[in-house]
Enzyme design. Structure first.
Site, PDB file in Angstrom:
ATOM      1  N   TYR A 143       1.121  -8.132  -0.376  1.00 23.99           N
ATOM      2  CA  TYR A 143       0.208  -8.067  -1.725  1.00 23.99           C
ATOM      3  C   TYR A 143       1.228  -7.384  -2.919  1.00 23.99           C
ATOM      4  O   TYR A 143       1.310  -8.277  -3.754  1.00 23.99           O
ATOM      5  CB  TYR A 143      -0.889  -7.182  -1.654  1.00 23.99           C
ATOM      6  CG  TYR A 143      -1.824  -6.988  -2.842  1.00 23.99           C
ATOM      7  CD1 TYR A 143      -2.598  -8.201  -3.017  1.00 23.99           C
ATOM      8  CD2 TYR A 143      -1.802  -5.794  -3.408  1.00 23.99           C
ATOM      9  CE1 TYR A 143      -3.490  -8.250  -4.241  1.00 23.99           C
ATOM     10  CE2 TYR A 143      -2.803  -5.969  -4.567  1.00 23.99           C
ATOM     11  CZ  TYR A 143      -3.419  -6.990  -4.960  1.00 23.99           C
ATOM     12  OH  TYR A 143      -4.273  -6.811  -6.228  1.00 23.99           O
ATOM     13  N   ARG A 184     -12.314  -0.764  -0.718  1.00 20.86           N
ATOM     14  CA  ARG A 184     -11.855  -0.114  -2.049  1.00 20.86           C
ATOM     15  C   ARG A 184     -12.512   1.261  -2.343  1.00 20.86           C
ATOM     16  O   ARG A 184     -13.740   1.454  -1.499  1.00 20.86           O
ATOM     17  CB  ARG A 184     -11.991  -1.007  -3.421  1.00 20.86           C
ATOM     18  CG  ARG A 184     -10.940  -1.774  -3.678  1.00 20.86           C
ATOM     19  CD  ARG A 184     -11.258  -2.534  -4.843  1.00 20.86           C
ATOM     20  NE  ARG A 184     -11.904  -3.812  -4.539  1.00 20.86           N
ATOM     21  CZ  ARG A 184     -11.730  -4.984  -5.369  1.00 20.86           C
ATOM     22  NH1 ARG A 184     -10.898  -5.002  -6.147  1.00 20.86           N
ATOM     23  NH2 ARG A 184     -12.277  -5.966  -4.986  1.00 20.86           N
ATOM     24  N   GLY A 205      -6.537  13.436   0.453  1.00 20.18           N
ATOM     25  CA  GLY A 205      -7.462  13.285  -0.643  1.00 20.18           C
ATOM     26  C   GLY A 205      -6.861  13.707  -1.952  1.00 20.18           C
ATOM     27  O   GLY A 205      -7.630  13.586  -3.086  1.00 20.18           O
ATOM     28  N   GLN A 207      -4.648  12.012  -3.473  1.00 22.07           N
ATOM     29  CA  GLN A 207      -3.825  10.883  -4.087  1.00 22.07           C
ATOM     30  C   GLN A 207      -4.890  10.762  -5.593  1.00 22.07           C
ATOM     31  O   GLN A 207      -6.066  10.953  -5.299  1.00 22.07           O
ATOM     32  CB  GLN A 207      -3.928   9.698  -3.428  1.00 22.07           C
ATOM     33  CG  GLN A 207      -3.566   9.786  -2.029  1.00 22.07           C
ATOM     34  CD  GLN A 207      -4.304  10.219  -0.965  1.00 22.07           C
ATOM     35  OE1 GLN A 207      -5.317  11.051  -1.121  1.00 22.07           O
ATOM     36  NE2 GLN A 207      -4.263   9.270   0.412  1.00 22.07           N
TER      37      GLN A 207
END
Length: 309
Positions: A143, A184, A205, A207
């Site tokens: 990606y 997502r 968590g 991020q």
């Protein structure tokens, strides 16, 4: 004006089609439905200015067109890693086919790139001039590197053939029609909270992400297509920066649940922060997002609750 929207049955693509149709444009949606959903565009099925063609953009197609909006590619890590080779081919061969079609028709083409192309940049606020720090052979490379190659193809066609290109780098879009199982973070948390399941947190968590509501992104794409600037240009909401734990707790409060957290290992090549500079978008497009996270989440949650009825 004849528009082609590749990936038009997907999340962002279907919202773009709504805008084009309501503006009186003629629209052809190309989608192989690997992640898109026909119900997202079903409202236009009998409209004389709308046509759906089930087509995989890795195969060439010959259609008369004036504007091409190239959104075809799985956009969540769960989906693009499911068939990484196909994702790479969509970004490379698919983009090549789109650019060939645009060149043949002397059409404008807008390519939707991604914030993923910046990788784990040390910059606190990402400028379009940042080259990025991307793993070329990791699980996400199909990606992130695929989008980087697609950008390169766009500018090579511009330099070699004077193809009218536009490149938008999109940051963490959410809103109605985001799919339940696409992986997502916002859709994961909303569906998990509604189902009263544990909310899954990858890694610490901590991020950080900047979330942008889909109704803000569409005008940015429209303005970019209609201007003379090739790009690349960032489209995102730097005012709505949250760490993952914070957004999870906000969603829990809005749905009024006390779901526990389920900690999972941090994925390889996880990006720790991703905040856009939108200085160019403000100066060139006169664009900036307007919808805050509270309103955006309320609209998204309301839509998902209605879908689940």
């Amino acid at each position: 004006m004849i528009n082609i929207v590749t990936g038009g049955a997907g999340f962002i693509g279907s919202h773009l089609i709504d805008w084009l149709m309501k503006s009186g444009e003629e629209v052809i949606c190309l989608d192989n439905l690997c992640t898109g959903d026909r119900k997202n565009i079903a409202r236009w099925d009998n409209h004389p200015k709308f046509k759906f063609i089930k087509h995989d953009i890795t195969n060439p197609i010959n259609i008369e067109v004036e504007k091409i909006w190239h959104l075809a590619c799985p956009a969540s890590s769960k989906n693009y890693k499911r068939d990484s080779i196909k994702t790479s081919l969509t970004n490379s061969i698919g983009t090549f086919n789109v650019l060939e079609l645009a060149t043949k028709n002397k059409a404008k083409v807008l390519f939707t790139s991604t914030s993923e192309i910046y990788g784990n940049s040390p910059s606190n606020c990402l400028l379009e001039s940042n080259f990025g720090y991307v793993n070329p052979n990791g699980f996400k490379s199909c990606y992130s590197e695929g989008k980087r190659l697609a950008e390169s193809l766009c500018f090579d066609f511009f330099r070699s053939h004077k193809t009218q290109i536009r490149v938008a780098r999109i940051f963490n879009v959410y809103g109605p029609r985001i799919k339940k199982n696409d992986g997502r973070v916002i859709s994961n948390f909303i569906y998990q909270a509604i189902d009263q399941k544990a909310l899954t947190i990858n890694g610490s968590g901590k991020q950080k992400r900047c979330f942008c509501y889909v109704d803000d992104i569409i005008p940015g794409l429209i303005k970019l297509m209609d201007c003379d600037f090739c790009g690349p240009i960032n489209l995102g909401n730097p005012k709505e920066e949250y760490n993952i734990l914070s957004i999870a707790n906000l969603i829990k409060r809005k749905i009024n649940v006390d779901s526990p957290f389920k900690k999972l290992p941090k994925p390889p090549d996880e990006i720790m922060k991703r905040k856009p500079s939108i200085k160019l978008a403000k100066e060139i497009l006169n664009w900036e997002p307007k919808i805050n996270i509270d309103l955006g989440l309320e609209k998204t949650i309301s839509y998902i609750k209605l879908e689940d009825l």
